[in-house]
Enzyme design. Structure first.
Site, PDB file in Angstrom:
ATOM      1  N   CYS A 151      -2.838   5.456   7.883  1.00  0.00           N
ATOM      2  CA  CYS A 151      -2.149   4.283   8.421  1.00  0.00           C
ATOM      3  C   CYS A 151      -0.878   4.618   9.188  1.00  0.00           C
ATOM      4  O   CYS A 151      -0.797   4.384  10.395  1.00  0.00           O
ATOM      5  CB  CYS A 151      -1.830   3.298   7.291  1.00  0.00           C
ATOM      6  SG  CYS A 151      -3.295   2.583   6.532  1.00  0.00           S
ATOM      7  N   GLU A 197      -4.505  -6.384   6.597  1.00  0.00           N
ATOM      8  CA  GLU A 197      -4.370  -5.972   5.194  1.00  0.00           C
ATOM      9  C   GLU A 197      -3.043  -5.261   4.991  1.00  0.00           C
ATOM     10  O   GLU A 197      -2.524  -4.614   5.892  1.00  0.00           O
ATOM     11  CB  GLU A 197      -5.550  -5.083   4.790  1.00  0.00           C
ATOM     12  CG  GLU A 197      -5.807  -3.881   5.683  1.00  0.00           C
ATOM     13  CD  GLU A 197      -4.958  -2.675   5.346  1.00  0.00           C
ATOM     14  OE1 GLU A 197      -4.385  -2.655   4.244  1.00  0.00           O
ATOM     15  OE2 GLU A 197      -4.871  -1.763   6.175  1.00  0.00           O
ATOM     16  N   PHE A 198      -2.527  -5.380   3.759  1.00  0.00           N
ATOM     17  CA  PHE A 198      -1.297  -4.694   3.369  1.00  0.00           C
ATOM     18  C   PHE A 198      -1.550  -3.982   2.039  1.00  0.00           C
ATOM     19  O   PHE A 198      -0.904  -4.269   1.027  1.00  0.00           O
ATOM     20  CB  PHE A 198      -0.135  -5.680   3.262  1.00  0.00           C
ATOM     21  CG  PHE A 198       0.193  -6.366   4.562  1.00  0.00           C
ATOM     22  CD1 PHE A 198       0.987  -5.738   5.510  1.00  0.00           C
ATOM     23  CD2 PHE A 198      -0.312  -7.625   4.841  1.00  0.00           C
ATOM     24  CE1 PHE A 198       1.283  -6.362   6.714  1.00  0.00           C
ATOM     25  CE2 PHE A 198      -0.026  -8.263   6.043  1.00  0.00           C
ATOM     26  CZ  PHE A 198       0.777  -7.629   6.983  1.00  0.00           C
ATOM     27  N   ARG A 234      -6.300  12.786   5.145  1.00  0.00           N
ATOM     28  CA  ARG A 234      -6.038  12.616   6.570  1.00  0.00           C
ATOM     29  C   ARG A 234      -4.544  12.806   6.857  1.00  0.00           C
ATOM     30  O   ARG A 234      -3.709  12.141   6.281  1.00  0.00           O
ATOM     31  CB  ARG A 234      -6.504  11.236   7.033  1.00  0.00           C
ATOM     32  CG  ARG A 234      -8.016  11.120   7.156  1.00  0.00           C
ATOM     33  CD  ARG A 234      -8.470   9.722   7.462  1.00  0.00           C
ATOM     34  NE  ARG A 234      -8.364   8.841   6.309  1.00  0.00           N
ATOM     35  CZ  ARG A 234      -8.800   7.583   6.287  1.00  0.00           C
ATOM     36  NH1 ARG A 234      -9.363   7.064   7.353  1.00  0.00           N
ATOM     37  NH2 ARG A 234      -8.657   6.852   5.195  1.00  0.00           N
ATOM     38  N   LYS A 245       1.364  -6.465  11.320  1.00  0.00           N
ATOM     39  CA  LYS A 245       0.847  -5.293  10.606  1.00  0.00           C
ATOM     40  C   LYS A 245       1.501  -4.020  11.110  1.00  0.00           C
ATOM     41  O   LYS A 245       1.965  -3.176  10.324  1.00  0.00           O
ATOM     42  CB  LYS A 245      -0.670  -5.226  10.777  1.00  0.00           C
ATOM     43  CG  LYS A 245      -1.306  -3.931  10.307  1.00  0.00           C
ATOM     44  CD  LYS A 245      -1.138  -3.697   8.823  1.00  0.00           C
ATOM     45  CE  LYS A 245      -1.897  -2.443   8.414  1.00  0.00           C
ATOM     46  NZ  LYS A 245      -1.751  -2.167   6.975  1.00  0.00           N
ATOM     47  N   THR A 260      -6.799  -2.828  11.292  1.00  0.00           N
ATOM     48  CA  THR A 260      -5.514  -2.763  11.991  1.00  0.00           C
ATOM     49  C   THR A 260      -5.782  -2.585  13.478  1.00  0.00           C
ATOM     50  O   THR A 260      -6.343  -1.571  13.898  1.00  0.00           O
ATOM     51  CB  THR A 260      -4.669  -1.600  11.458  1.00  0.00           C
ATOM     52  OG1 THR A 260      -4.439  -1.796  10.057  1.00  0.00           O
ATOM     53  CG2 THR A 260      -3.341  -1.522  12.184  1.00  0.00           C
ATOM     54  N   GLU A 293      -2.877   2.700  -0.609  1.00  0.00           N
ATOM     55  CA  GLU A 293      -3.860   3.548  -1.266  1.00  0.00           C
ATOM     56  C   GLU A 293      -3.315   3.977  -2.620  1.00  0.00           C
ATOM     57  O   GLU A 293      -2.167   4.371  -2.750  1.00  0.00           O
ATOM     58  CB  GLU A 293      -4.179   4.761  -0.397  1.00  0.00           C
ATOM     59  CG  GLU A 293      -4.935   4.401   0.864  1.00  0.00           C
ATOM     60  CD  GLU A 293      -5.493   5.619   1.583  1.00  0.00           C
ATOM     61  OE1 GLU A 293      -6.015   6.528   0.894  1.00  0.00           O
ATOM     62  OE2 GLU A 293      -5.409   5.662   2.820  1.00  0.00           O
ATOM     63  N   PHE A 344      10.446   3.356  -0.602  1.00  0.00           N
ATOM     64  CA  PHE A 344      10.236   4.238   0.555  1.00  0.00           C
ATOM     65  C   PHE A 344      11.517   4.965   0.970  1.00  0.00           C
ATOM     66  O   PHE A 344      11.718   5.215   2.151  1.00  0.00           O
ATOM     67  CB  PHE A 344       9.647   3.451   1.731  1.00  0.00           C
ATOM     68  CG  PHE A 344       8.208   3.054   1.522  1.00  0.00           C
ATOM     69  CD1 PHE A 344       7.189   3.842   2.019  1.00  0.00           C
ATOM     70  CD2 PHE A 344       7.887   1.915   0.798  1.00  0.00           C
ATOM     71  CE1 PHE A 344       5.862   3.495   1.806  1.00  0.00           C
ATOM     72  CE2 PHE A 344       6.560   1.559   0.580  1.00  0.00           C
ATOM     73  CZ  PHE A 344       5.543   2.358   1.086  1.00  0.00           C
ATOM     74  N   LYS A 381      -1.002  11.444  -0.751  1.00  0.00           N
ATOM     75  CA  LYS A 381      -0.184  10.757  -1.741  1.00  0.00           C
ATOM     76  C   LYS A 381      -0.985  10.681  -3.029  1.00  0.00           C
ATOM     77  O   LYS A 381      -2.211  10.858  -3.018  1.00  0.00           O
ATOM     78  CB  LYS A 381       0.202   9.347  -1.264  1.00  0.00           C
ATOM     79  CG  LYS A 381      -0.992   8.417  -1.063  1.00  0.00           C
ATOM     80  CD  LYS A 381      -0.575   7.015  -0.656  1.00  0.00           C
ATOM     81  CE  LYS A 381       0.021   6.254  -1.804  1.00  0.00           C
ATOM     82  NZ  LYS A 381       0.266   4.836  -1.479  1.00  0.00           N
TER      83      LYS A 381
END
Length: 469
Positions: A273, A157-158, A341, A217, A121, A161, A262, A334
């Protein structure tokens, strides 16, 4: 196809293993020789469901190798994926030192034609900086570059985790930014070939220029972070006006223009991220003399939300927590990962321990990472007041309250009778709204969720709005 992945972190390892699964010949490069030795020995540096088996299968098949030999790795791949970390600088800007270091090594060692793919990113304009870095290295070589040529591509990237392997193998979109030079057209054809297996049912690839791909992104992560902070801010108001935010979530999520994703109120977002990408986008805007007011608010709401569980506990017990003991379920930011982090649990633990409490913590996956990460936040005396429990119920034993910070599936249907018996007093602070207040009432457990209508009807009736009416 022959592929080199530079970086064996979260993105690089998932990308390399998944591309090898498709039959490509992949070499993953990392300068951390301990990590390479771990991977070659069958170990895993990160937790990601399904990844260990995927790596093992493709390593045994000879399609996936791990190396710290830079020259050999650059020579191997026609496609060079840069998948290194871009941590935030002090001012919030993305730190590109590792990206540009990778570009320098490619320029030093490449022969022939290479497609250099920014998977990390990176802020808008990074592709141009990568290209300039490679050109400078080619020009500085004794052979003047040896006729080597390249094209720099953005392919963000999308990956979520906890679901990264499935996200890669079943993508909802593939974003690729290429220029319109002859080298760019050559790169486009190679990438069409690489991603062809993903486009059999329908075309998932979105082609655009490099800068637009880089921006896409950041825009995607900023939108998702905005939805989280939006719901958290509404949840805080819901607590004051006697509204159940879960009912609201279902009500607005049913609108197809909004959707359910979300929209969960909770203790704030963390991870590698969303926090850094929101800040990096704000930093980019400032460079161009703009202020992203919504992004600033998203970040401010999230920082405040991470303090909410600690505030609820202090409101219930008072500011001096000496002699109080708390059980904390969930440490990772999560479920499905061991990533801590910017995890909300770290903020909570600092608050409880600063106030004199003791804690027992449990996470199904992140306990080893917690032993490494928490000493970065806490002093030695505070760490002595942290007990790493062997199980969820072990953590609860003798606690004044149970605090839930991560919504692991293993926490969703506990034995509330045993929990009530193990606690000093039947009290739960639910930072992820896993449980229903009515069910807690049935068990005789005092329950504090996020936006779950904690105010009394009488208090609401006396609000200024109703009085004015």
């Amino acid at each position: 196809m022959k592929i080199t992945i530079i970086g064996t972190g979260y993105v690089g390892l998932v990308t390399g293993a998944c591309l090898a699964e498709l039959g490509n010949d992949v070499v993953c490069l990392d300068i951390d020789q301990n990590k390479i030795a771990l991977l070659n020995g069958g170990g895993m540096p990160i937790h990601e469901p399904g990844l260990e088996e995927l790596v093992a299968r493709n390593r045994e098949a000879g399609r996936l190798r791990f190396s710290s030999d830079i020259a050999a790795a650059v020579a191997h791949g026609d496609l060079q994926f840069i998948a290194v970390g871009t941590p935030p600088d002090e001012d919030g800007a993305a730190d590109l030192r590792h990206v540009l270091a990778a570009a320098r090594e490619i320029g030093r060692h490449m022969q022939g034609f290479k497609v250099v793919i920014d998977k990390s990113t990176v802020p808008v304009g990074t592709g141009e900086r990568v290209a300039a870095t490679i050109r400078a290295q080619l020009a500085a070589r004794p052979d003047g570059g040896g006729g080597a040529s390249f094209s720099v591509v953005s392919n963000p990237e999308f990956l979520k985790e906890g679901a990264a392997v499935d996200d890669f193998m079943r993508p909802d979109r593939i974003v690729i930014g290429c220029d319109d030079s002859s080298e760019g057209e050559r790169a486009r054809e190679l990438l069409r070939k690489l991603y062809r297996p993903f486009n059999r049912n329908r075309e998932r690839t979105h082609w655009m220029d490099v800068r637009s791909a880089e921006f896409t992104k950041y825009a995607a992560n900023a939108m998702l972070a905005t939805r989280i902070s939006f719901m958290n801010e509404l949840a805080n108001l819901a607590d004051q006006v006697g509204v159940d935010i879960e009912a609201v979530r279902h009500g607005i999520g049913s609108d197809p223009r909004i959707g359910h994703s979300f929209l969960y109120a909770g203790a704030g977002y963390g991870g590698s991220c969303f926090p850094k990408d929101v800040r990096a986008l704000e930093r980019t805007a400032r460079e161009f003399g703009q202020e992203l007011l919504i992004m600033s608010a998203v970040e401010a709401v999230n920082q405040r939300q991470k303090l909410l569980l600690g505030q609820k506990i202090v409101e219930r017990f008072g500011g001096d927590l000496r002699g109080r003991h708390f059980a904390v379920w969930g440490l990772a930011f999560k479920p499905g990962t061991d990533d801590m982090r910017e995890a909300p649990a770290r903020t909570l633990l600092r608050r409880l321990l600063d106030a004199g409490a003791t804690v027992a913590v449990y996470d199904p996956v992140a306990m080893p990472e917690a032993r490494r990460a928490l000493p970065l936040d806490l002093d030695r005396e505070q760490m002595e007041r942290v007990r790493f429990a062997a199980s969820p119920l072990d953590a609860v034993a003798g606690a004044d309250a149970l605090v839930i910070v991560t919504e692991w599936k293993a926490f969703r249907s506990p034995d509330f009778g045993k929990i009530k018996t193990a606690l000093r007093q039947p009290l739960v602070f639910d930072g992820r709204n896993l449980f229903e207040p009515e069910a807690m009432d049935e068990y005789g457990i005092e329950y504090h969720g996020i936006g779950r209508a904690s105010q009394t009807v009488a208090g609401i009736a006396e609000s200024p709005c109703r009085a004015a009416a």
